[in-house]
Design a protein around this motif. Sequence first.
Motif, PDB file in Angstrom:
ATOM      1  N   LEU A   1      61.367  60.281  25.216  1.00  0.00           N
ATOM      2  CA  LEU A   1      62.498  60.811  24.293  1.00  0.00           C
ATOM      3  C   LEU A   1      62.100  61.006  22.978  1.00  0.00           C
ATOM      4  CD1 LEU A   1      65.334  58.144  25.493  1.00  0.00           C
ATOM      5  CD2 LEU A   1      65.145  60.428  26.217  1.00  0.00           C
ATOM      6  N   VAL A   2      60.964  60.551  22.498  1.00  0.00           N
ATOM      7  CA  VAL A   2      60.345  61.210  21.213  1.00  0.00           C
ATOM      8  C   VAL A   2      59.134  61.362  21.542  1.00  0.00           C
ATOM      9  CG1 VAL A   2      62.095  59.838  19.769  1.00  0.00           C
ATOM     10  CG2 VAL A   2      59.822  58.927  20.253  1.00  0.00           C
ATOM     11  N   LYS A   3      58.209  62.218  20.669  1.00  0.00           N
ATOM     12  CA  LYS A   3      56.982  62.502  20.671  1.00  0.00           C
ATOM     13  C   LYS A   3      56.333  62.591  19.214  1.00  0.00           C
ATOM     14  CE  LYS A   3      57.229  66.470  23.964  1.00  0.00           C
ATOM     15  NZ  LYS A   3      57.161  67.864  24.146  1.00  0.00           N
ATOM     16  N   SER A   4      54.976  61.759  19.188  1.00  0.00           N
ATOM     17  CA  SER A   4      54.471  61.497  18.028  1.00  0.00           C
ATOM     18  C   SER A   4      53.667  62.574  17.842  1.00  0.00           C
ATOM     19  CB  SER A   4      53.921  59.954  17.996  1.00  0.00           C
ATOM     20  OG  SER A   4      52.772  60.241  18.818  1.00  0.00           O
ATOM     21  N   ILE A   5      53.476  62.916  16.251  1.00  0.00           N
ATOM     22  CA  ILE A   5      52.733  64.055  15.915  1.00  0.00           C
ATOM     23  C   ILE A   5      51.749  63.317  14.891  1.00  0.00           C
ATOM     24  CG2 ILE A   5      52.419  66.191  14.509  1.00  0.00           C
ATOM     25  CD1 ILE A   5      54.135  66.411  17.203  1.00  0.00           C
ATOM     26  N   ARG A   6      50.490  63.421  15.183  1.00  0.00           N
ATOM     27  CA  ARG A   6      49.445  62.639  14.090  1.00  0.00           C
ATOM     28  C   ARG A   6      49.143  63.578  12.952  1.00  0.00           C
ATOM     29  NH1 ARG A   6      46.191  58.563  16.678  1.00  0.00           N
ATOM     30  NH2 ARG A   6      47.062  57.743  18.596  1.00  0.00           N
ATOM     31  N   GLY A   7      48.531  63.058  11.938  1.00  0.00           N
ATOM     32  CA  GLY A   7      48.240  63.744  10.777  1.00  0.00           C
ATOM     33  C   GLY A   7      48.780  63.455   9.488  1.00  0.00           C
TER      34      GLY A   7
ATOM     35  N   GLU B   1      70.016  67.768  25.451  1.00  0.00           N
ATOM     36  CA  GLU B   1      69.583  67.177  26.859  1.00  0.00           C
ATOM     37  C   GLU B   1      69.340  65.769  26.702  1.00  0.00           C
ATOM     38  OE1 GLU B   1      66.035  69.201  27.537  1.00  0.00           O
ATOM     39  OE2 GLU B   1      66.993  71.286  27.435  1.00  0.00           O
ATOM     40  N   ILE B   2      69.669  64.908  25.709  1.00  0.00           N
ATOM     41  CA  ILE B   2      69.447  63.619  25.591  1.00  0.00           C
ATOM     42  C   ILE B   2      70.564  63.027  25.329  1.00  0.00           C
ATOM     43  CG2 ILE B   2      68.417  61.520  24.281  1.00  0.00           C
ATOM     44  CD1 ILE B   2      66.448  63.610  23.266  1.00  0.00           C
ATOM     45  N   THR B   3      71.194  62.045  26.272  1.00  0.00           N
ATOM     46  CA  THR B   3      72.350  61.346  26.125  1.00  0.00           C
ATOM     47  C   THR B   3      72.368  60.090  25.515  1.00  0.00           C
ATOM     48  OG1 THR B   3      72.297  60.473  28.203  1.00  0.00           O
ATOM     49  CG2 THR B   3      73.405  62.522  28.511  1.00  0.00           C
ATOM     50  N   VAL B   4      73.363  59.507  25.064  1.00  0.00           N
ATOM     51  CA  VAL B   4      73.301  58.401  24.390  1.00  0.00           C
ATOM     52  C   VAL B   4      73.011  57.202  25.548  1.00  0.00           C
ATOM     53  CG1 VAL B   4      74.933  56.574  23.599  1.00  0.00           C
ATOM     54  CG2 VAL B   4      75.215  58.706  22.765  1.00  0.00           C
ATOM     55  N   GLY B   5      73.335  57.362  26.730  1.00  0.00           N
ATOM     56  CA  GLY B   5      73.122  56.578  27.816  1.00  0.00           C
ATOM     57  C   GLY B   5      71.454  56.381  27.839  1.00  0.00           C
ATOM     58  N   ASP B   6      70.875  57.718  27.923  1.00  0.00           N
ATOM     59  CA  ASP B   6      69.381  57.781  27.977  1.00  0.00           C
ATOM     60  C   ASP B   6      68.736  56.563  26.849  1.00  0.00           C
ATOM     61  OD1 ASP B   6      69.345  59.739  29.862  1.00  0.00           O
ATOM     62  OD2 ASP B   6      69.220  61.320  28.254  1.00  0.00           O
TER      63      ASP B   6
END
Length: 150
Positions: free
Chosen positions: A54-60, A73-78
């Motif tokens: 549901l989230v992606k991390s970006i380094r740096g 595309e992301i529901t509260v239920g997700d």
Amino acid sequence: MKLSTKGEYGLRAMFDLALRYGEGPISLKSIAERQDISDHYLEQLISGLRKAGLVKSIRGAQGGYILGREPAEITVGDVIRVLEGPIAPMDCVNEEEPDLCCRAETCITRGIWEKVRDSINDVLDSITLEDMVQEAAKVNQSNDYYMYYI
């Protein structure tokens, strides 16, 4: 059934990311400050959300977190299911691991708990992060009408 702070704070963090969708990576520290959540607790919540995609991390140096998909595309239920587990008012109607009792076949109240579970799921799955962003814009716009200057 009562949700814990995991669900509440996690949804607030995801809403924060949705509000800033497209602006690039957002630091956990800034989310924690805006949402009044402990940095350490937020790290734990984001970890689960990242594992679920549901989230992606970006380094740096300019790194942080972004949504794994578009807000629409992301529901509260997700979000709630990742952080809280399956939505079920009773163990016997848990969709992932039902704890069947000896009366499951003839239990009249089980049907009620299934309807409660399904109703909650329907509501949570009908609201996306984009819906929340749009609702926030309406609220902020209506609050502009009540600005008083002295």
